[in-house]
Design an enzyme around this catalytic site. Structure first.
Site, PDB file in Angstrom:
ATOM      1  N   SER A 148       0.821  -1.202   0.000  1.00 35.57           N
ATOM      2  CA  SER A 148       0.000   0.000   0.000  1.00 35.57           C
ATOM      3  C   SER A 148       0.858   1.256   0.000  1.00 35.57           C
ATOM      4  CB  SER A 148      -0.900   0.023   1.239  1.00 35.57           C
ATOM      5  OG  SER A 148      -1.590   1.253   1.358  1.00 35.57           O
ATOM      6  N   TYR A 161      -2.811  -0.612   9.755  1.00 37.97           N
ATOM      7  CA  TYR A 161      -2.843  -0.996   8.344  1.00 37.97           C
ATOM      8  C   TYR A 161      -1.548  -0.555   7.659  1.00 37.97           C
ATOM      9  CZ  TYR A 161      -4.314  -1.292   3.468  1.00 37.97           C
ATOM     10  OH  TYR A 161      -4.386  -1.596   2.129  1.00 37.97           O
ATOM     11  N   LYS A 165       1.445  -3.118   6.153  1.00 38.05           N
ATOM     12  CA  LYS A 165       1.867  -3.108   4.758  1.00 38.05           C
ATOM     13  C   LYS A 165       3.340  -2.765   4.625  1.00 38.05           C
ATOM     14  CE  LYS A 165      -2.021  -4.208   2.725  1.00 38.05           C
ATOM     15  NZ  LYS A 165      -2.155  -5.457   1.950  1.00 38.05           N
TER      16      LYS A 165
END
Length: 255
Positions: A148, A161, A165
């Site tokens: 990401s 998150y 990533k």
């Protein structure tokens, strides 16, 4: 005629995973469509694939044993796994926001535990199982991780998150070094905002214009654009890209 490769795409029920599964099938490859809970959506993906010999594989990647088992299931049904796309993830949503200093304790710890369990540990465990079988076969292969943009720019509302990533990118580079002598490439893509089903309401709402304006192209990316990059990185011609992290964000974030 070239031999059909066998590709396992995790999180292929919708969005990037579905587009990637379709792209591999259009090349003539056989695909194992993985899903965690959206079986109906996964069946729709399966119905969209070209050719025959494709299959569905279920399993919660947050469970280490399930991660290993789903690879065994894919091998049993396809005969082998030559290409792995680690796409499955717990995505950032309004319901799992966890800003530091604002989130309650249970929200905070729960988000970190679940996102790392799936986004990092799940991908790591599936990679272990696929790589182990490739090495035992003495066969070349390709592993592509879907990371990401948030790994580099940060995510204020979803720090777990972004961190998961970033860790996935780092793991991919470590694995690239280890697996290169076996002819196995490991790469990652780092998408920005992508127009998936999950993001439709946001793009259609008050925030939509602001999201599109993040890129000088004045739009967001599509799942098909990410899939095209994944298919290229998984190709034998892209083996020399092993260890790379490819930004796919329409110049919305440069590093």
């Amino acid at each position: 005629m070239a031999e059909r490769r066998k590709a396992l795409v995790t999180g292929a029920s919708r969005g990037i995973g579905r587009a990637t599964a379709r792209a591999f099938s259009e090349l003539g490859d056989q695909v194992a469509v993985h899903y965690s809970s959206r079986r109906d959506d996964a069946e729709k993906t399966l119905a969209l694939l070209q050719g025959d010999g494709h299959t569905l594989i279920g399993g919660d990647l947050g469970d280490p044993e399930a991660a290993r088992t789903l690879v065994a299931d894919a091998v049993a049904q396809l005969g082998a796994v030559d290409v792995l796309v680690n796409n499955a993830a717990v995505a950032p949503t309004a319901s799992n926001q966890h800003r530091v200093g604002e989130a309650e304790w249970d929200e905070w710890t729960g988000a970190w535990q679940r996102m790392f369990a799936v986004n990092l540990h799940g991908a790591v465990n599936v990679t272990w199982a696929v790589a182990r079988r490739l090495v035992e076969r003495g066969a070349p292969g390709a592993i592509v991780n879907v990371g990401s943009r948030g790994a580099f720019r940060g995510e204020a509302d979803h720090p777990a998150y972004a961190a998961s990533k970033a860790a996935l990118h780092a793991f991919g580079q470590s694995a690239a070094i280890t697996l290169a002598p076996h002819g196995i490439s490991v790469t990652s893509v780092a998408p920005g905002f992508i127009a998936t089903e999950r993001q439709a309401a946001k793009l259609d709402g008050a925030e939509g214009d602001g999201v599109r304006e993040q890129s000088p192209f004045g739009r967001v990316g599509t799942p098909e654009e990410v899939a095209a990059a994944i298919v290229h990185l998984a190709s034998p011609e892209a083996q020399w890209s092993s260890g790379a992290i490819l930004d796919l964000n329409g110049a919305s974030y440069l590093r």
